[in-house]
Design a protein around this motif. Structure first.
Motif, PDB file in Angstrom:
ATOM      1  N   LEU A 127       0.820  -1.209   0.000  1.00 29.98           N
ATOM      2  CA  LEU A 127       0.000   0.000   0.000  1.00 29.98           C
ATOM      3  C   LEU A 127       0.857   1.265   0.000  1.00 29.98           C
ATOM      4  O   LEU A 127       0.435   2.313  -0.491  1.00 29.98           O
ATOM      5  CB  LEU A 127      -0.952   0.000   1.195  1.00 29.98           C
ATOM      6  N   GLY A 150      -5.456  -6.939   4.173  1.00 30.12           N
ATOM      7  CA  GLY A 150      -5.294  -5.869   3.193  1.00 30.12           C
ATOM      8  C   GLY A 150      -6.163  -6.012   1.955  1.00 30.12           C
ATOM      9  O   GLY A 150      -6.210  -5.090   1.133  1.00 30.12           O
ATOM     10  N   TYR A 154      -6.572  -3.387  -1.225  1.00 28.49           N
ATOM     11  CA  TYR A 154      -5.996  -3.727  -2.528  1.00 28.49           C
ATOM     12  C   TYR A 154      -7.063  -3.682  -3.622  1.00 28.49           C
ATOM     13  O   TYR A 154      -6.798  -3.246  -4.750  1.00 28.49           O
ATOM     14  CB  TYR A 154      -5.346  -5.110  -2.482  1.00 28.49           C
TER      15      TYR A 154
END
Length: 226
Positions: A127, A150, A154
């Motif tokens: 990220l 995540g 994403y």
């Protein structure tokens, strides 16, 4: 009064059919087998994509005529090689890996597979690093196979950086069974809930037309439509 036929099963639980498919479609050649074995020997976790999943990645990449791809979660380079096999000369894969050790194994995998010139390995939190490549977009393919918490972030990045018609692919989309059960031993509940959110947003946001390939771990696939 005629009765409705029973629903056809989603996927197969027959191991004989699975082995037959792997043999018939030659899902893993010696190059890929070497990457899998070398990665484990180097101490990497044995979590590379399955044989048929690797073939799915190559075929999906070919289907959309990808020239610019992103992979989040490199590991030992197995999936990256599969993606690059689906891309022509002059194409590029940006692959992101948190571990320098894993990245070094992957660089050797790309070299041995003859695709190193088209692989860009970025080491560090995805990220934080993804904005550095946004100027090269929009991208054709984004494959997500990294930290499960995540996944929603994403996907949000993919929504903004894939072209219309571009494809996002998420591995482990069944959350190791946890997306439908709360009592799966050994699963990270926070990660499973994030995968559930990822699937729901992929399916319902209106930005993608999506489906699920019923591999043993679930391969979610979405085409950006707006």
């Amino acid at each position: 009064m005629p009765t409705s036929p029973p629903d056809k099963p989603f996927g197969t639980s027959d191991p004989d059919l699975s082995r037959w498919a792997e043999r018939t479609f030659a899902a893993e050649d010696p190059v890929l087998a070497e990457i899998r074995a070398r990665s484990v020997a180097a101490g990497l976790p044995a979590i590379a994509v399955g044989k048929m999943d690797g073939l799915h990645l190559e075929v999906l990449t070919r289907l959309c005529g990808a020239r610019k791809a992103v992979e989040i979660g490199t590991l030992g380079g197995y999936s990256g090689v599969c993606i690059l096999r689906g891309m022509d000369t002059g194409s590029v894969l940006h692959t992101f890996e948190i571990s320098e050790k894993h990245a070094e194994v992957a660089r050797e995998s790309f070299r041995k597979a003859g695709v190193a010139a088209r692989a860009r390995v970025h080491v560090g939190p995805a990220l934080r690093l993804l904005p550095e490549i946004e100027g090269e977009g929009p991208f054709d393919v984004c494959f997500i196979d990294a930290d499960k918490t995540g996944y929603p972030a994403y996907l949000a990045w993919a929504e903004e950086n894939l072209r219309i018609g571009g494809v996002v692919i998420g591995d482990n989309a069944f959350g190791f069974g946890g997306v439908v059960r709360d009592d799966v031993p050994g699963t990270d509940r926070e990660g499973v809930l994030a995968i559930r959110k990822f699937n729901e947003e992929l399916a319902r946001s209106g930005r993608f037309r999506a489906t699920m390939i019923p591999t043993s771990e679930g391969l979610a696939v979405g085409v950006r439509i707006r």
